[in-house]
Design a protein around this motif. Structure first.
Motif, mmCIF file in Angstrom:
data_model
loop_
_atom_site.group_PDB
_atom_site.id
_atom_site.type_symbol
_atom_site.label_atom_id
_atom_site.label_comp_id
_atom_site.label_asym_id
_atom_site.label_seq_id
_atom_site.Cartn_x
_atom_site.Cartn_y
_atom_site.Cartn_z
ATOM 1 N N ILE A 7 46.380 53.136 35.344
ATOM 2 C CA ILE A 7 45.128 52.636 35.905
ATOM 3 C C ILE A 7 45.202 52.698 37.428
ATOM 4 O O ILE A 7 46.119 52.123 38.030
ATOM 5 N N LEU A 41 50.963 47.751 38.503
ATOM 6 C CA LEU A 41 50.691 47.650 39.945
ATOM 7 C C LEU A 41 49.656 48.694 40.335
ATOM 8 O O LEU A 41 49.699 49.830 39.850
ATOM 9 N N LEU A 73 46.486 53.959 39.930
ATOM 10 C CA LEU A 73 47.650 54.680 40.475
ATOM 11 C C LEU A 73 48.794 54.520 39.499
ATOM 12 O O LEU A 73 48.883 53.488 38.845
ATOM 13 N N ASP A 85 49.223 51.860 31.676
ATOM 14 C CA ASP A 85 50.026 51.274 32.739
ATOM 15 C C ASP A 85 49.120 50.584 33.756
ATOM 16 O O ASP A 85 48.465 51.230 34.557
ATOM 17 N N GLY A 86 49.111 49.246 33.679
ATOM 18 C CA GLY A 86 48.333 48.463 34.646
ATOM 19 C C GLY A 86 49.228 47.428 35.306
ATOM 20 O O GLY A 86 48.860 46.265 35.441
ATOM 21 N N SER A 133 51.968 52.985 38.543
ATOM 22 C CA SER A 133 52.517 51.769 39.152
ATOM 23 C C SER A 133 53.740 52.091 39.995
ATOM 24 O O SER A 133 54.635 52.812 39.560
ATOM 25 N N ASN A 148 45.062 45.027 39.212
ATOM 26 C CA ASN A 148 45.385 46.175 38.364
ATOM 27 C C ASN A 148 45.672 45.661 36.947
ATOM 28 O O ASN A 148 45.199 46.243 35.958
#
Ligand code: NPW
Ligand code: K
Length: 502
Positions: A155, A126, A157, A123-124, A159, A57
């Motif tokens: 991204i 998790l 989901l 937001d990457g 996190s 992710n």
């Protein structure tokens, strides 16, 4: 459209790499291009702060950061660590460090987390690889993101959220996204009311996963898009007469509740039935004849409630429930009806469902593939309580399988469970439809479709889709707030047309 579990998605990912064949880093690049394209169509180049984790992710996030920087965005990247990176994340980290204009913050435990006050956030941290509730610096970063008043694009989901069951995850350990870019397929968790706080608007981005693998992989979860609903819609025969489209029997109404019978009758007719007979208490006769002249009326011996049913021979399908009340005579009439039904398809709603929950022995008498259309409270009375939305869905499937019926659980993403345990999530509709009489209209539509010999599960999927679509057409033209059940009936024609032209 199929909805896969996280585990299955990983398998599709693996098989794409093996069978296409493609290097995993190049597959990540393709996903990142799809996300960058989405971002650049949605937002003008400007400031972007990217939070990246150490798995794939994070790898996606670093690739998107690079692409945006090359596209002229002012990019800041925050990472919890640059140790223990997944191989693809490591490659994208190295690629990013070649771009000197990108500001890179590597946060150690306790370091202050940047708090941007402009632009957007990516937001990457998790994705689908989360294996325990978020903790440490990653948790601090999630909470820092949630304190910002900026648009947050997650991204794959948000996190901290898992693809399916999140019953043990506290809200504060999940990013609250304004948009979620789901890679390849939607996630089941997006469809649960309990995750509404974090998912925001979600979008599925396709990036060329292996088609044959996707087609061969089975799943109980499906999302109904326009093309799926359209495939159910039967073509009308030029030489048809009204007998072709079936004869429906609607058993509806009691003293003070005749509006339910009127709405369900109108909706049934608008759904294209050939003939409709509405069975109602004596006192409803004039009301029905004046408000729904297209319907024939069968009069009960009782003035105020339904206490019997007519000869069933002429009918292709029976709808029962809207406004019938719970009086003993009506319960007995329902029990008798279940003893006499032969080949007719059936849809049951409202008080018919409450009668079933008061007399659970009647559940065993339901003809196979009877359609029940409970809202959550009615379903709870029928099937018992649940502690989270994932459990509710499991209960829905189990209930449909156990009784061999089709259950339509109403709400956002109304879910249709079949006797085989397959679930279809609807994509149309809006909160304006949570209003009086909306359910009566749905019962009428499904009855109309059943009478036209559309198989019960299909009639439920199509009926729910059209019902929601009528609501959306009205809400787009007027407003959600002012939506009434009659508006749903009035816009059903446009809903059919939109679907056909889709
Ligand atoms: N599907 C596809 O086809 C494609 C998928 N792609 C992308 O891959 C993503 C899945 O990547 P993934 O499997 O590497 O896992 P990911 O979500 O990055 O997290 C795992 C990392 O986080 C850590 N970690 C775990 N839990 C933690 C916690 N609670 N708190 C803190 N840390 C925690 C864990 O490290 P650990 O500490 O356990 O060593 C591990 O390193 C997917 O969502 C999508 O974005 C695309 O690239 C293209 C193709
Ligand atoms: K994420």
């Amino acid at each position: 459209m199929k909805i896969f579990t996280t585990h299955q998605t990983k398998e599709i990912d693996r098989r794409t790499i093996e069978l296409e064949p493609i290097l995993s880093i190049n597959l990540m690049e393709r996903a990142s291009i799809a996300m960058t394209q989405w971002l650049t169509t949605r937002f003008a180049p400007g400031v972007v702060t990217v939070f990246a984790g150490n798995g794939n992710n994070g790898g996606d996030a670093l690739a998107v950061a690079r692409m945006l920087a090359i596209g002229g965005w002012e990019v800041t990247v925050c990472m919890a660590s640059h140790n223990n990176l997944s191989p693809e994340c490591q490659i994208n980290y190295t690629r990013l460090t070649h771009l000197t204009k990108v500001k890179l913050h590597l946060l150690a435990n306790g370091d202050a987390i940047p708090q941007p006050d402009e632009g957007i956030v990516i937001d990457g941290l998790l994705g689908s690889g989360i294996n325990r509730p978020a903790e440490g610096t990653v948790l601090d970063m999630i909470q820092a993101i949630n304190r910002l008043s900026l648009q947050v694009v997650s991204i794959d989901l948000p996190s901290g959220l898992r693809g399916e069951d999140n019953s043990d995850v506290p809200h504060h350990a999940i990013v609250s996204a304004t948009h979620t870019l789901s890679l390849g397929f939607p996630k089941l968790a997006f469809l649960f009311p309990e995750n509404d706080h974090c998912v925001g608007e979600w979008h599925v981005l396709e990036f060329g996963l292996h088609r044959t693998t996707i087609e061969a992989m089975t799943t109980p979860w499906h999302l109904t898009r326009a093309m799926d609903a359209k495939a159910i819609l039967p073509a009308r025969d030029k030489f048809a007469h009204k007998g072709h489209y079936g004869h429906a029997l609607l058993m509806s109404g009691s003293y003070g509740m005749m509006g339910a019978a009127v709405l369900a009758s109108k909706a049934c007719l608008k759904a294209g039935v050939g003939l409709l007979t509405t069975h109602a208490p004596r006192y409803g006769y004039e009301i029905l004849q004046t408000t729904v002249p297209e319907a024939m009326v069968s009069i009960d011996r009782s003035d105020i409630l339904i206490s019997e049913f007519p000869d069933l021979t002429p009918y292709d399908a029976i709808g029962i429930g809207p406004g019938i009340g719970l009086k003993t005579n009506t319960c007995e009439a329902l029990a008798q009806l279940l003893d006499h039904i032969t080949t007719q398809r059936m849809v049951m709603d409202a008080d018919a469902l409450n009668i079933l929950s008061q007399h659970p022995e009647l559940l065993d008498k339901l003809p196979r593939e009877t359609v029940l259309t409970p809202h959550p409270k009615e379903f709870q009375r029928l099937a018992g309580n649940w502690s989270n939305d994932y459990e509710r869905l499991e209960r829905l499937r189990a209930f449909a399988i156990k009784h061999g019926i089709v259950v339509v659980l109403k709400g956002a993403y109304t879910t249709i469970a079949t006797p085989e345990g397959t679930c279809y999530f609807n994509t149309t509709g809006n909160p304006g439809m949570a209003s009086a009489g909306s359910g009566d209209v749905l019962t009428g539509i499904i009855l109309g479709l059943l009478s036209q010999k559309i198989a019960p599960a299909q009639a439920a999927i199509l009926g729910v889709y059209l019902h929601g679509s009528a609501g959306d057409i009205y809400a787009n033209a007027e407003s959600e707030e002012s939506l009434t059940a009659n508006d749903l009936v009035r816009h059903l024609g446009q809903a059919f047309r939109e679907l056909k032209n889709n």
